[in-house]
Design a protein around this motif. Structure first.
Motif, PDB file in Angstrom:
ATOM      1  N   SER A   1      -4.270  -5.415   0.593  1.00 50.26           N
ATOM      2  CA  SER A   1      -3.259  -5.469  -0.463  1.00 50.26           C
ATOM      3  C   SER A   1      -1.904  -5.803   0.158  1.00 50.26           C
ATOM      4  O   SER A   1      -1.401  -5.038   0.989  1.00 50.26           O
ATOM      5  CB  SER A   1      -3.198  -4.119  -1.178  1.00 50.26           C
ATOM      6  N   TYR A   2      -1.361  -6.911  -0.234  1.00 50.35           N
ATOM      7  CA  TYR A   2      -0.055  -7.322   0.298  1.00 50.35           C
ATOM      8  C   TYR A   2       0.592  -8.252  -0.713  1.00 50.35           C
ATOM      9  O   TYR A   2      -0.031  -8.684  -1.686  1.00 50.35           O
ATOM     10  CB  TYR A   2      -0.193  -8.007   1.673  1.00 50.35           C
ATOM     11  N   GLY A   3       1.852  -8.522  -0.489  1.00 50.92           N
ATOM     12  CA  GLY A   3       2.579  -9.422  -1.377  1.00 50.92           C
ATOM     13  C   GLY A   3       3.345 -10.444  -0.563  1.00 50.92           C
ATOM     14  O   GLY A   3       3.763 -10.173   0.565  1.00 50.92           O
ATOM     15  N   LEU A   4       3.516 -11.605  -1.146  1.00 49.48           N
ATOM     16  CA  LEU A   4       4.228 -12.689  -0.464  1.00 49.48           C
ATOM     17  C   LEU A   4       5.398 -13.130  -1.327  1.00 49.48           C
ATOM     18  O   LEU A   4       5.280 -13.241  -2.552  1.00 49.48           O
ATOM     19  CB  LEU A   4       3.268 -13.849  -0.213  1.00 49.48           C
ATOM     20  N   PHE A   5       6.514 -13.340  -0.692  1.00 53.07           N
ATOM     21  CA  PHE A   5       7.762 -13.669  -1.382  1.00 53.07           C
ATOM     22  C   PHE A   5       8.376 -14.926  -0.758  1.00 53.07           C
ATOM     23  O   PHE A   5       8.207 -15.185   0.431  1.00 53.07           O
ATOM     24  CB  PHE A   5       8.816 -12.565  -1.195  1.00 53.07           C
TER      25      PHE A   5
ATOM     26  N   ARG B   1       5.149  -8.365   2.130  1.00 53.52           N
ATOM     27  CA  ARG B   1       5.134  -6.907   2.003  1.00 53.52           C
ATOM     28  C   ARG B   1       3.728  -6.460   2.386  1.00 53.52           C
ATOM     29  O   ARG B   1       2.750  -6.870   1.774  1.00 53.52           O
ATOM     30  CB  ARG B   1       5.446  -6.466   0.578  1.00 53.52           C
ATOM     31  N   GLU B   2       3.653  -5.619   3.412  1.00 49.07           N
ATOM     32  CA  GLU B   2       2.372  -5.055   3.830  1.00 49.07           C
ATOM     33  C   GLU B   2       2.346  -3.591   3.460  1.00 49.07           C
ATOM     34  O   GLU B   2       3.376  -2.929   3.435  1.00 49.07           O
ATOM     35  CB  GLU B   2       2.243  -5.099   5.354  1.00 49.07           C
ATOM     36  N   GLY B   3       1.179  -3.095   3.224  1.00 47.03           N
ATOM     37  CA  GLY B   3       1.015  -1.667   3.010  1.00 47.03           C
ATOM     38  C   GLY B   3       1.564  -1.207   1.686  1.00 47.03           C
ATOM     39  O   GLY B   3       2.164  -1.974   0.934  1.00 47.03           O
ATOM     40  N   ARG B   4       1.338   0.047   1.405  1.00 49.21           N
ATOM     41  CA  ARG B   4       1.853   0.642   0.171  1.00 49.21           C
ATOM     42  C   ARG B   4       2.410   2.019   0.515  1.00 49.21           C
ATOM     43  O   ARG B   4       2.120   2.571   1.570  1.00 49.21           O
ATOM     44  CB  ARG B   4       0.737   0.772  -0.859  1.00 49.21           C
ATOM     45  N   GLY B   5       3.179   2.540  -0.386  1.00 54.22           N
ATOM     46  CA  GLY B   5       3.743   3.869  -0.180  1.00 54.22           C
ATOM     47  C   GLY B   5       4.625   3.907   1.047  1.00 54.22           C
ATOM     48  O   GLY B   5       5.354   2.955   1.324  1.00 54.22           O
ATOM     49  N   TYR B   6       4.543   4.989   1.801  1.00 60.20           N
ATOM     50  CA  TYR B   6       5.449   5.159   2.930  1.00 60.20           C
ATOM     51  C   TYR B   6       5.185   4.142   4.030  1.00 60.20           C
ATOM     52  O   TYR B   6       6.051   3.848   4.829  1.00 60.20           O
ATOM     53  CB  TYR B   6       5.385   6.586   3.481  1.00 60.20           C
ATOM     54  N   GLY B   7       3.994   3.608   4.059  1.00 58.88           N
ATOM     55  CA  GLY B   7       3.669   2.629   5.096  1.00 58.88           C
ATOM     56  C   GLY B   7       4.117   1.221   4.767  1.00 58.88           C
ATOM     57  O   GLY B   7       3.869   0.293   5.523  1.00 58.88           O
TER      58      GLY B   7
END
Lengths: 113, 116
Positions: B31-35, B95-101
Motif C-alpha cells: 500500500s503506497y501512494g504516488l504524487f 508515500r510509503e507505509g501507513r499510520g506512524y510508519g
C-alpha cells in the motif's frame, strides 16, 4: 493560493541560535507536515502531526522539534543552528491522517550565517 | 538505493505538444501512494495528481495524467497541450507505509522548459 500560510517568509540568523517557524493549515485540514528543501539534500520529509498528535517522523534531526496546537496551527523549532540548516522549510496540510493530496504553504527561507 | 528516480534532469517541449516526465520508484510496501508536484521559479509547491497503489485506473486531473505501471514500478506524468506556464520543476513523490510508519520520499526533480 493553497490556503496554507507560513510565517515568516524569510529568516536570517546566526549559527547556534534557535528559531521558530509557524504554519496554519487549510481550513478543515487536521494534518500538518513539515519538509526541508535544500540544494544538496533535495526535499526531505521531517514530521507529521494530526489533530495535535505526532503521527509520523521522517528525517528530523534531534535539534529540531515540532508541535501542533489545539487551533491546529503548527510550529517547527530549530535549535543550535548550523550553516547546513539553511534551506526552504515547507509546511503542508491534508484532511486526514493518510494523505491523498497535500497542499503546501509558500515556505520559509532560512539562512544561517 | 534511491527510492524515487527521475532520470531526466531537464526536458524541453514545444508549446501545445504533450510531454512525459519519467518516474520510477522502489518500495516493498503493498500500500503506497504516488504524487506529482510542480514547483515554479517562484518557489511554491503545487500538488498536481495522486495515484494510489490499489487504484486500477490511471489518475487524471485536467491536462495531467499519471501513467501508472505497477509491475514496472513506474508513475510517469503526462502533460497534454503544454503551456508556457508549465515551465517549472516537477517532483515525483511516494508515500510509503501507513499510520506512524508513514514516510514521504521525493525524487530529485525534472526541470521542464516549454518553448514558444
Amino acid at each position: 493560493d493553497s490556503g496554507v500560510t507560513q510565517t515568516p517568509k524569510h529568516l536570517i540568523t546566526a549559527t547556534g541560535q534557535r528559531v521558530t517557524l509557524r504554519c496554519s493549515p487549510r481550513s478543515g485540514d487536521l494534518s500538518v507536515y513539515w519538509y526541508q528543501q535544500s540544494l544538496d539534500q533535495g526535499l526531505q520529509f521531517l514530521i507529521q502531526y494530526y489533530n495535535g498528535e505526532e503521527r509520523a517522523k521522517g528525517n528530523i534531526l534531534e535539534r529540531f522539534s515540532a508541535q501542533q496546537f489545539p487551533d491546529l496551527h503548527s510550529e517547527l523549532n530549530l535549535s543550535s543552528l548550523e550553516l547546513g540548516d539553511s534551506a526552504l522549510y515547507f509546511c503542508a496540510s491534508s484532511e486526514g491522517t493518510v494523505s491523498y493530496e497535500q497542499y503546501f504553504g509558500p515556505g520559509t527561507r532560512l539562512t544561517v550565517t | 538505493a534511491q527510492k524515487i528516480t527521475q532520470t531526466q534532469p531537464g526536458m524541453f517541449v514545444q508549446e501545445k505538444e504533450a510531454v512525459t516526465l519519467d518516474c520510477t520508484y522502489d518500495t516493498s510496501d503493498q500500500s503506497y501512494g504516488l504524487f506529482w508536484y510542480k514547483q515554479p521559479s517562484s518557489g511554491e509547491m503545487i500538488f498536481l495528481i495522486y495515484q494510489g497503489s490499489y487504484d486500477e485506473q490511471n489518475a487524471t486531473e485536467g491536462r495531467y495524467s499519471l501513467n501508472f505501471q505497477k509491475a514496472r514500478k513506474s508513475a510517469n506524468l503526462v502533460i497534454s497541450a503544454s503551456q508556457l506556464g508549465d515551465s517549472a520543476m516537477y517532483f515525483c513523490a511516494m508515500r510509503e507505509g501507513r499510520g506512524y510508519g508513514q514516510n514521504f520520499v521525493f525524487g530529485p526533480g525534472t526541470r521542464l522548459s516549454v518553448l514558444p
